[in-house]
Design a protein around this motif. Sequence first.
Motif, short mmCIF file in Angstrom:
data_model
loop_
_atom_site.label_atom_id
_atom_site.label_comp_id
_atom_site.label_asym_id
_atom_site.label_seq_id
_atom_site.Cartn_x
_atom_site.Cartn_y
_atom_site.Cartn_z
N LYS A 1 -13.11 69.71 -12.97
CA LYS A 1 -12.08 70.02 -11.99
C LYS A 1 -12.52 71.24 -11.18
O LYS A 1 -12.67 72.32 -11.73
CB LYS A 1 -10.74 70.31 -12.67
N GLY A 2 -12.74 71.05 -9.88
CA GLY A 2 -13.11 72.15 -9.02
C GLY A 2 -14.59 72.19 -8.65
O GLY A 2 -15.04 73.09 -7.97
N GLY A 3 -15.38 71.19 -9.07
CA GLY A 3 -16.80 71.16 -8.75
C GLY A 3 -17.55 70.25 -9.70
O GLY A 3 -16.95 69.64 -10.60
N SER A 4 -18.85 70.10 -9.52
CA SER A 4 -19.66 69.28 -10.40
C SER A 4 -20.12 70.11 -11.60
O SER A 4 -20.29 71.32 -11.49
CB SER A 4 -20.86 68.70 -9.64
N ALA A 5 -20.33 69.43 -12.74
CA ALA A 5 -20.70 70.16 -13.96
C ALA A 5 -21.56 69.27 -14.84
O ALA A 5 -21.26 68.08 -15.02
CB ALA A 5 -19.45 70.61 -14.71
N TRP A 6 -22.64 69.87 -15.40
CA TRP A 6 -23.50 69.17 -16.34
C TRP A 6 -23.03 69.49 -17.76
O TRP A 6 -22.75 70.65 -18.10
CB TRP A 6 -24.94 69.60 -16.14
N SER A 7 -22.93 68.47 -18.62
CA SER A 7 -22.51 68.65 -20.00
C SER A 7 -23.32 67.73 -20.90
O SER A 7 -23.86 66.72 -20.45
CB SER A 7 -21.00 68.34 -20.17
N SER A 8 -23.40 68.10 -22.19
CA SER A 8 -24.05 67.23 -23.17
C SER A 8 -23.39 67.45 -24.53
O SER A 8 -22.77 68.49 -24.77
CB SER A 8 -25.55 67.52 -23.26
N ILE A 9 -23.50 66.45 -25.42
CA ILE A 9 -22.95 66.55 -26.76
C ILE A 9 -23.90 65.87 -27.73
O ILE A 9 -24.44 64.80 -27.44
CB ILE A 9 -21.53 65.92 -26.84
N SER A 10 -24.15 66.53 -28.88
CA SER A 10 -24.96 65.95 -29.94
C SER A 10 -24.15 65.99 -31.24
O SER A 10 -23.38 66.92 -31.47
CB SER A 10 -26.27 66.72 -30.09
N VAL A 11 -24.32 64.96 -32.08
CA VAL A 11 -23.54 64.80 -33.30
C VAL A 11 -24.47 64.88 -34.50
O VAL A 11 -25.45 64.12 -34.58
CB VAL A 11 -22.79 63.45 -33.29
N ASN A 12 -24.19 65.82 -35.41
CA ASN A 12 -24.99 66.01 -36.61
C ASN A 12 -26.48 66.16 -36.26
O ASN A 12 -27.36 65.61 -36.92
CB ASN A 12 -24.80 64.85 -37.59
N GLY A 13 -26.76 66.85 -35.13
CA GLY A 13 -28.13 67.11 -34.72
C GLY A 13 -28.76 66.02 -33.89
O GLY A 13 -29.91 66.15 -33.48
N THR A 14 -28.05 64.92 -33.59
CA THR A 14 -28.59 63.81 -32.81
C THR A 14 -27.89 63.74 -31.47
O THR A 14 -26.66 63.75 -31.41
CB THR A 14 -28.40 62.47 -33.56
N ALA A 15 -28.67 63.67 -30.37
CA ALA A 15 -28.09 63.61 -29.02
C ALA A 15 -27.23 62.37 -28.88
O ALA A 15 -27.63 61.26 -29.25
CB ALA A 15 -29.18 63.61 -27.96
#
Length: 308
Positions: free
Chosen positions: A231-245
């Motif tokens: 909200k308000g612009g573009s944003a890069w995000s990432s999530i990894s679970v138990n050490g795995t992307a």
Amino acid sequence: MTDIGKTLQNARNEKHYTLDDLQQITKIQKRYLIAIEENNFDALPGDFYVRAFIRQYADTVGIKADKLLSELDEQAGKKKVEETEEEPTEAKIRTEAVRRQQQSSTPSQVSQSFDKFMHYLPTIIIVGVVVIIIGSIYFVVAGNKKEANQAASSTNVSISSDVSSSKKSSKKESSSEEVSSSSSKKESSSSSESSKSSKGQKITNTAVSGSRFTYSLTSPAKKNKIKFTSKGGSAWSSISVNGTANWQGTLQNGASHTVTLPEGTTSFNISLGNSNVTNITINGKKFDFLKENSTLTVRQITVNVANE
């Protein structure tokens, strides 16, 4: 003039970090790290990420990012001035040729075009009036026909409904009672399940180190849902679970993405490139991570899940 890429590379070597080590720590792709060290900033996704990645790189290797960013701004300003001052000779020649051609146009050509338009103007007006009259007649006839069909249809429906209503009234009453009782049971069961999944959920900050934050998630759901919204612009995000992307991407303004964690997840890591325009909810509840240093743009978040 400071060589930004060389300064960062020397600081990395003093820390004995390889590019792979730096990629693992900052979550910045290796090709972007190489581009920064080579001062090839055009290879990065945009101006915002150039500044964000340089700041995160500098923080990781232990040097001040503000001086490097000031140097980046100064270089960008000089480049813009040089591009503005330069004008190709060929473009000047074409511009001058067009100007002379426009000056050579005689008023008689404009006058001839206007005379042709005035000659055909009465014909255009007559055709337009005829089209409007025909269209009006068509819509009036179509409207009358539609009203007649609706009247006939409503008469047939009322007659048939009167004949069949007496036969079906008793059946409808009994079936409606059964449906209402079953629906009420379903509503009560669904509401109790949803309340159980989110009741008592709590997220607590347990550690802070620079741009790295650690939280504890208690009373989670069996399968936790993490929703990212920009909200308000573009944003890069990432999530990894138990050490795995698990997922990474850039969300444009107003876009969102939901990640469902596997059952039995014990921890997950979130990397944010523009945390000030990123909202996160966990199982429908807002994750207020900005209350720990709201001025920080790039941050690494680790959430330990306490499964009961």
